[in-house]
Motif scaffolding. Structure first.
Motif, PDB file in Angstrom:
ATOM      1  N   GLY A 158       0.817  -1.206   0.000  1.00  0.00           N
ATOM      2  CA  GLY A 158       0.000   0.000   0.000  1.00  0.00           C
ATOM      3  C   GLY A 158       0.850   1.254   0.000  1.00  0.00           C
ATOM      4  O   GLY A 158       2.026   1.249  -0.371  1.00  0.00           O
ATOM      5  N   THR A 159       0.219   2.345   0.421  1.00  0.00           N
ATOM      6  CA  THR A 159       0.888   3.642   0.497  1.00  0.00           C
ATOM      7  C   THR A 159       1.320   3.905   1.934  1.00  0.00           C
ATOM      8  O   THR A 159       0.489   3.847   2.851  1.00  0.00           O
ATOM      9  N   THR A 160       2.594   4.170   2.131  1.00  0.00           N
ATOM     10  CA  THR A 160       3.092   4.432   3.486  1.00  0.00           C
ATOM     11  C   THR A 160       2.395   5.660   4.054  1.00  0.00           C
ATOM     12  O   THR A 160       2.375   6.718   3.413  1.00  0.00           O
ATOM     13  N   PRO A 161       1.777   5.544   5.240  1.00  0.00           N
ATOM     14  CA  PRO A 161       1.056   6.691   5.805  1.00  0.00           C
ATOM     15  C   PRO A 161       1.991   7.847   6.116  1.00  0.00           C
ATOM     16  O   PRO A 161       3.139   7.648   6.535  1.00  0.00           O
ATOM     17  N   GLN A 162       1.506   9.078   5.913  1.00  0.00           N
ATOM     18  CA  GLN A 162       2.318  10.266   6.179  1.00  0.00           C
ATOM     19  C   GLN A 162       2.633  10.409   7.663  1.00  0.00           C
ATOM     20  O   GLN A 162       3.570  11.112   8.033  1.00  0.00           O
ATOM     21  N   THR A 163       1.840   9.745   8.489  1.00  0.00           N
ATOM     22  CA  THR A 163       2.023   9.847   9.936  1.00  0.00           C
ATOM     23  C   THR A 163       2.960   8.772  10.486  1.00  0.00           C
ATOM     24  O   THR A 163       3.004   8.562  11.697  1.00  0.00           O
ATOM     25  N   LEU A 164       3.722   8.087   9.629  1.00  0.00           N
ATOM     26  CA  LEU A 164       4.545   6.972  10.085  1.00  0.00           C
ATOM     27  C   LEU A 164       5.542   7.391  11.164  1.00  0.00           C
ATOM     28  O   LEU A 164       5.733   6.673  12.154  1.00  0.00           O
ATOM     29  N   ASP A 165       6.175   8.553  10.994  1.00  0.00           N
ATOM     30  CA  ASP A 165       7.137   8.997  12.008  1.00  0.00           C
ATOM     31  C   ASP A 165       6.447   9.232  13.349  1.00  0.00           C
ATOM     32  O   ASP A 165       6.987   8.882  14.413  1.00  0.00           O
ATOM     33  N   ALA A 166       5.244   9.807  13.310  1.00  0.00           N
ATOM     34  CA  ALA A 166       4.493  10.047  14.548  1.00  0.00           C
ATOM     35  C   ALA A 166       4.078   8.724  15.183  1.00  0.00           C
ATOM     36  O   ALA A 166       4.084   8.589  16.414  1.00  0.00           O
TER      37      ALA A 166
END
Length: 231
Positions: free
Chosen positions: A165-173
């Motif tokens: 899928g698409t890596t979520p933009q919130t992954l770092d959080a």
């Protein structure tokens, strides 16, 4: 995305039938082209651990990992809505998606159970499956990071889902959240949580939520007859 059905099987409660099917699953991974080579190799490693494992040890480890508390629950909406009323509406909305595609649940399982959701996605065209998978990707990432922090072998299955899928933009959080988490409160403070939360049984007797049910059930989707009544 037939590989989603394989990941669904590996995320389900281990059975002897699953262990017997490992050579077939290895062949499916070998033939897959939707995953990067690195992720396919890690799936092979995971399957090799199944070949060498005792079924009772696998089942005990699975229950310890996924069934003892909420932190690693494989029910998606547990991590989105908790026990709020919004979870019920989300269940109805997801059931509507299943029905729209001509499927209904055969087993008594909540529609947000991740292995079941993945099995459903595996039946869809790739673009549609990816779109729906992306909607759950923040929960997939959260579970994957938690499993990785525990060095659980199951984390490779969630890494494979992230690769599809698409890596979520919130992954770092999400990673920061996991790094700061303590023990699963639903386990360490079980008695207190039971006192704080109201328990409501929607029905009693056979078939109701208060009825005794097997701890694990095989999940399948079956095509609905055109004249079938709605759930």
């Amino acid at each position: 995305m037939r590989i989603l059905k394989l990941i669904s099987a590996l995320l389900s409660y281990p059975t002897q039938a699953l262990l017997d099917a490992v050579p077939e699953l290895e062949q499916a991974v070998r033939e897959d082209r939707s995953l990067p080579l690195h992720e396919r190799e890690r799936l092979f490693d995971f399957l090799e651990t199944l070949e060498d494992a005792d079924i009772w040890t696998l089942q005990a480890a699975y229950v310890e990992q996924f069934d003892r508390g909420r932190k690693f629950s494989l029910h998606l909406f547990e991590h989105v809505h908790g026990e709020s009323r919004d979870r019920g509406q989300a269940m109805i909305d997801l059931l509507t998606v299943y029905q729209r595609h001509g499927f209904e649940l055969k087993a008594r399982e909540l529609p947000d159970y991740l292995p079941l959701f993945l099995e459903f996605l595996a039946s869809l065209p790739d673009a549609e499956a990816r779109e729906l998978l992306d909607q759950a990707m923040h929960v997939v990432a959260l579970l994957g990071e938690r499993l990785s922090a525990q060095h659980s072998p199951y984390h490779v299955l969630f890494d494979a889902l992230l690769a599809l899928g698409t890596t979520p933009q919130t992954l770092d959080a999400i990673r920061e959240q996991v790094a700061g988490e303590g023990p699963d409160r639903s386990i360490t403070e079980m008695d207190k949580i039971w006192e704080e939360e109201q328990v409501t049984f929607l029905a009693s007797g056979p078939g109701g939520c208060g009825a005794s049910q097997p701890a694990q059930q095989t999940v399948h989707f079956v095509r609905r007859p055109q004249a079938a009544a709605p759930l």
